[in-house]
Design a protein around this motif. Structure first.
Motif, short mmCIF file in Angstrom:
data_model
loop_
_atom_site.label_atom_id
_atom_site.label_comp_id
_atom_site.label_asym_id
_atom_site.label_seq_id
_atom_site.Cartn_x
_atom_site.Cartn_y
_atom_site.Cartn_z
N LYS A 1 32.98 36.60 41.33
CA LYS A 1 32.79 38.01 41.01
C LYS A 1 32.15 38.12 39.62
CE LYS A 1 37.07 39.54 43.32
NZ LYS A 1 38.31 40.33 43.12
N SER A 2 31.35 39.15 39.41
CA SER A 2 30.80 39.35 38.07
C SER A 2 31.89 39.84 37.11
CB SER A 2 29.63 40.33 38.09
OG SER A 2 30.04 41.57 38.63
N THR A 3 32.80 40.70 37.61
CA THR A 3 34.00 41.13 36.87
C THR A 3 35.16 41.23 37.85
OG1 THR A 3 33.72 43.51 37.20
CG2 THR A 3 32.55 42.53 35.32
N GLU A 4 36.36 41.38 37.33
CA GLU A 4 37.54 41.43 38.17
C GLU A 4 37.49 42.60 39.16
OE1 GLU A 4 40.73 40.28 40.00
OE2 GLU A 4 40.09 39.13 38.23
N ARG A 5 36.91 43.72 38.74
CA ARG A 5 36.91 44.92 39.58
C ARG A 5 35.75 44.96 40.57
NH1 ARG A 5 38.79 50.03 35.74
NH2 ARG A 5 40.80 49.12 35.09
N LYS A 6 34.77 44.09 40.39
CA LYS A 6 33.62 44.06 41.29
C LYS A 6 33.96 43.25 42.54
CE LYS A 6 30.52 46.32 38.81
NZ LYS A 6 29.45 45.60 38.10
N PRO A 7 33.27 43.53 43.66
CA PRO A 7 33.50 42.73 44.87
C PRO A 7 32.92 41.32 44.71
CG PRO A 7 31.68 44.27 45.19
CD PRO A 7 32.30 44.62 43.87
N SER B 1 30.50 38.48 44.96
CA SER B 1 29.04 38.51 45.08
C SER B 1 28.46 37.17 45.52
CB SER B 1 28.40 38.93 43.75
OG SER B 1 28.76 38.01 42.72
N CYS C 1 35.82 34.80 37.99
CA CYS C 1 35.21 35.99 37.40
C CYS C 1 34.34 35.55 36.23
CB CYS C 1 36.27 36.97 36.92
SG CYS C 1 37.20 37.73 38.25
#
Length: 240
Positions: free
Chosen positions: A189-195, A197, A218
Motif C-alpha cells: 500500500k502507498s499508505t495505511e489508509r489506501k487500498p 496497489s 506500507c
C-alpha cells in the motif's frame, strides 16, 4: 551529472528504456529471495536494475546472473550499466525474446528467476512504442511468461514478481495451470489508509495448494517513508 539514478553501490542509466527506474523495481529487488547457488535469471531486465540489485545482495558470494531483454536499446543500456558496476564479471545481458531464449535452455535448470513483467492487458497504450512494449502484455502475455517460468525452474526453484493488485491475483490463479503455486505474498500500500496497489509474489513448482503466508508493506507513514520501507530498501537508496 550522470543521467539515470544513482544508488549506494551502483548507477543505472535508464535512457532509451521503456520503463525508468521505479519504486516497483526497487521493492522487488530488495524483497526477492536470494538464490542459494548464486544463479539467477532476470526476465525483461530493462535497464538492468533488478539484476544489479540482486548482484549487490549476493556479493561477495560468487554469482551468475543472466538478464534477458527483447528491446535492443534497453539491452544496450543494461549491458553498459553492468560493465560499469562492481559486479561486471557476474552479469550477462542477452538480447532475445524470453520465449526464444527459453527453448535454448535445458529444462528445469534454473533455481531463481526475477521479473517485473508487463502488466496492462487492456486500455490505451503509451505513444512511445518502447514504453508501450514494456508496460503492455502484447509482446509477452502472462500465460507465455508462466510457460517459460515453468519450463526453466527446478522442482524447488523460485520466481519473484511484482504486479498491480488485480493483475497479480489473476497471474496467481493462472499459474496453477502450469504447476506453480504462490508460496509467499506481500500486499503493498502507498499508505495505511489506501487500498492495496501492488503485489510482491513468489511462485514455486507445486501441485498442492499452499497455505501462503501474507505480508503487508506500507510505503509511507505520516508523510514519510515508513520504517518497513526504510528497512527493506536502505541498502540501496542514497538518502535512507
Amino acid at each position: 551529472m550522470a543521467k539515470g539514478f544513482t544508488f549506494k553501490q551502483f548507477h543505472v542509466n535508464d535512457g532509451g528504456c521503456g520503463m525508468a527506474v521505479s519504486t516497483d523495481g526497487v521493492l522487488l529487488g530488495a524483497w526477492a529471495t536470494l538464490p542459494k547457488q548464486g544463479k539467477l535469471i532476470d526476465i525483461g531486465t530493462g535497464s538492468g536494475l533488478l539484476a544489479l540489485m540482486m548482484a549487490q545482495r549476493i556479493a561477495p558470494a560468487p554469482c551468475s546472473i543472466t538478464a534477458v531483454e527483447l528491446d535492443n536499446s534497453a539491452a544496450d543500456a543494461a549491458a553498459k550499466n553492468f560493465s560499469n558496476s562492481p559486479w561486471a564479471s557476474s552479469l550477462h545481458c542477452v538480447k532475445q525474446d524470453i520465449q526464444q531464449w527459453t527453448h535454448t535452455q535445458p529444462k528445469n535448470n534454473i533455481e531463481n528467476i526475477i521479473c517485473n513483467p508487463p502488466y496492462f492487458n487492456f486500455g490505451l497504450q503509451a505513444d512511445n512504442q518502447t514504453r508501450a512494449t514494456a508496460r503492455h502484455t502484447d509482446t509477452l502475455t502472462h500465460d507465455a511468461l508462466l510457460q517459460s517460468i515453468a519450463y526453466l525452474l527446478t522442482p524447488k526453484g523460485i520466481v519473484s514478481l511484482i504486479l498491480p493488485e488485480y493483475e497479480g491475483r489473476k497471474l496467481i490463479q493462472a499459474a496453477e495451470k502450469y504447476g506453480l503455486q504462490c508460496q509467499r505474498l506481500c500486499e503493498v500500500k502507498s499508505t495505511e489508509r489506501k487500498p492495496v496497489s501492488r503485489l510482491l509474489i513468489e511462485l514455486t513448482p507445486c501441485t498442492v495448494k499452499l497455505d501462503t503466508p501474507k505480508e503487508t508493506l506500507c510505503i509511507h507513514n505520516s508523510g514519510q517513508y515508513s520504517a518497513q520501507f526504510v528497512t527493506l530498501t536502505r541498502d540501496f537508496y542514497l538518502k535512507l
